[in-house]
Design a protein around this motif. Structure first.
Motif, short mmCIF file in Angstrom:
data_model
loop_
_atom_site.label_atom_id
_atom_site.label_comp_id
_atom_site.label_asym_id
_atom_site.label_seq_id
_atom_site.Cartn_x
_atom_site.Cartn_y
_atom_site.Cartn_z
N MET A 1 0.85 -1.19 0.00
CA MET A 1 0.00 0.00 0.00
C MET A 1 0.89 1.24 0.00
SD MET A 1 -2.82 1.15 2.85
CE MET A 1 -3.43 -0.53 2.90
N ASN A 2 0.47 2.29 -0.75
CA ASN A 2 1.26 3.51 -0.80
C ASN A 2 0.34 4.72 -0.89
OD1 ASN A 2 0.57 3.84 -3.62
ND2 ASN A 2 2.13 2.30 -4.07
N THR A 3 0.94 5.92 -0.79
CA THR A 3 0.13 7.13 -0.79
C THR A 3 -0.56 7.36 -2.13
OG1 THR A 3 2.08 8.44 -1.41
CG2 THR A 3 1.57 8.26 0.94
N ARG A 4 0.05 6.89 -3.22
CA ARG A 4 -0.59 7.04 -4.54
C ARG A 4 -1.93 6.31 -4.58
NH1 ARG A 4 2.84 5.51 -9.81
NH2 ARG A 4 4.15 7.09 -8.83
N GLN A 5 -1.96 5.10 -4.05
CA GLN A 5 -3.21 4.34 -4.02
C GLN A 5 -4.26 5.04 -3.15
OE1 GLN A 5 -1.69 0.67 -2.53
NE2 GLN A 5 -0.86 0.00 -4.51
N LEU A 6 -3.82 5.56 -2.00
CA LEU A 6 -4.77 6.25 -1.12
C LEU A 6 -5.30 7.53 -1.75
CD1 LEU A 6 -2.96 5.77 2.32
CD2 LEU A 6 -4.99 4.58 1.49
N ARG A 7 -4.45 8.27 -2.42
CA ARG A 7 -4.91 9.51 -3.09
C ARG A 7 -5.91 9.17 -4.19
NH1 ARG A 7 -1.56 13.76 -1.39
NH2 ARG A 7 0.50 13.07 -0.64
N THR A 8 -5.68 8.06 -4.88
CA THR A 8 -6.62 7.64 -5.91
C THR A 8 -7.97 7.29 -5.31
OG1 THR A 8 -4.80 6.78 -7.25
CG2 THR A 8 -7.01 5.98 -7.77
N LEU A 9 -7.95 6.57 -4.19
CA LEU A 9 -9.21 6.20 -3.53
C LEU A 9 -9.96 7.45 -3.08
CD1 LEU A 9 -10.92 3.81 -2.43
CD2 LEU A 9 -9.70 4.11 -0.26
N LEU A 10 -9.26 8.43 -2.54
CA LEU A 10 -9.92 9.66 -2.09
C LEU A 10 -10.52 10.43 -3.27
CD1 LEU A 10 -7.30 10.88 0.54
CD2 LEU A 10 -9.49 9.76 0.97
N ALA A 11 -9.84 10.41 -4.42
CA ALA A 11 -10.37 11.09 -5.60
C ALA A 11 -11.64 10.41 -6.09
CB ALA A 11 -9.32 11.13 -6.71
N VAL A 12 -11.67 9.09 -6.06
CA VAL A 12 -12.88 8.37 -6.47
C VAL A 12 -14.02 8.65 -5.52
CG1 VAL A 12 -13.88 6.07 -6.74
CG2 VAL A 12 -11.62 6.55 -7.68
N ARG A 13 -13.73 8.71 -4.23
CA ARG A 13 -14.77 9.05 -3.25
C ARG A 13 -15.35 10.44 -3.53
NH1 ARG A 13 -13.14 10.14 2.93
NH2 ARG A 13 -12.21 11.93 1.85
N GLU A 14 -14.49 11.37 -3.89
CA GLU A 14 -14.94 12.75 -4.13
C GLU A 14 -15.70 12.89 -5.44
OE1 GLU A 14 -13.07 17.26 -4.69
OE2 GLU A 14 -11.80 15.59 -4.04
#
Length: 304
Positions: A1-14
């Motif tokens: 897991m890395n910050t790139r994956q988390l930022r992608t998840l947050l963008a999809v949520r938004e």
């Protein structure tokens, strides 16, 4: 897991869809989907599910997003704090400035800048070729210190600061054998086109512009090298549009300036983390770049 994956998840949520998240992150939809799959594999559970024509986060995905919010805030805050308190390690010759840039920038003006800073300013560099959609993410994550990039639409991360450098207009290149003194893009709608790769920002810029003019170009060849694209156009009797900075005059190939109604360009800028602008190496780099006349260079190249 890395910050790139988390930022992608947050963008999809938004944004509620892969395509909208991709646009916000300056990535391709396939890259966003890959990040979501990698995150799900790392977590051991699904983080998104279909919701009509879009997608939404699963219950566990929402919990992961809440954790991601906290982790990314702490990551950005800690990195900025560490950089502010560093005892100016970049002043030592051994400290390599990590620079990313478009190939066209390296070829036309950036190599001489780096050479002068290495010999006169005793700065060390690590050089990387970066695609437009990657550069901002690499700088924000600290993997690059600064980058020369194409300015994308929409806002950037608040931790980044950008300085406009120049505008690079696109120019039509046409084999002289096709005839016509001033062909238009619309008039070449049925021609074979040499285009960049489908998943690139360059391809998206060109195809979107043609769509605004009422047609979709038909690919006769593809390359991510602007000079190779011109060779292909000459060899295949096809047409292409390339940035003026990348024109390479060839016998049998005409470069045509687009009419005002069909003209388009991209804007080149220098981006870095806001905390880096106080560093001595950035001051030296910015001073050297400010001495160049980009508009004059582009005008000379376009007229060749």
């Amino acid at each position: 897991m890395n910050t790139r994956q988390l930022r992608t998840l947050l963008a999809v949520r938004e944004h509620g869809s892969v395509h909208a998240a991709a646009a916000a992150l300056f990535l391709s939809p396939s890259a966003v989907s890959q990040q979501l799959r990698s995150l799900a594999t790392a977590c051991g559970f699904s983080v998104v599910e279909r919701d009509g024509r879009g997608i939404r986060l699963t219950a566990r995905g929402l919990e992961m997003a809440a954790l991601g919010d906290e982790l990314i805030r702490r990551w950005d805050s800690t990195v900025d704090s560490l950089r502010r308190t560093a005892a100016e390690p970049v002043e030592r010759p051994a400290r390599a400035v990590r620079l990313g840039a478009l190939p066209s920038a390296y070829r036309t003006w950036l190599f001489p800048v780096v050479h002068r800073l290495r010999t006169r300013g005793r700065l060390a560099f690590e050089l990387f070729e970066t695609a437009p959609h990657e550069a901002y993410e690499e700088v924000e994550a600290g993997r690059l210190d600064l980058a020369v990039v194409v300015r994308p639409p929409g806002p950037r991360a608040t931790s980044l600061t950008s300085h406009p450098l120049y505008r690079d207009p696109f120019v039509l290149v046409v084999p002289r054998a096709l005839g016509g003194t001033a062909p238009s893009l619309r008039g070449l709608a049925d021609a074979g086109w040499v285009l960049p790769g489908r998943e690139t920002h360059c391809h998206e810029v060109i195809v979107r512009h043609c769509a605004r003019l009422g047609f979709r170009p038909r690919a006769a060849a593809r390359s991510n090298d602007w000079q190779a694209m011109q060779e292909m156009a000459l060899l295949l009797g096809a047409v292409a549009v390339v940035p003026a900075s990348c024109l390479a005059p060839r016998d049998g190939l005409a470069a045509v300036e687009l009419s005002p109604a069909e003209r388009f360009e991209w804007r080149i800028e220098l981006t870095t983390r806001a905390s880096a602008t106080a560093m001595p190496w950035f001051t030296a780099f910015d001073r050297e770049v400010s001495r160049l006349s980009f508009e004059d260079r582009l005008s000379a190249r376009s007229a060749a």
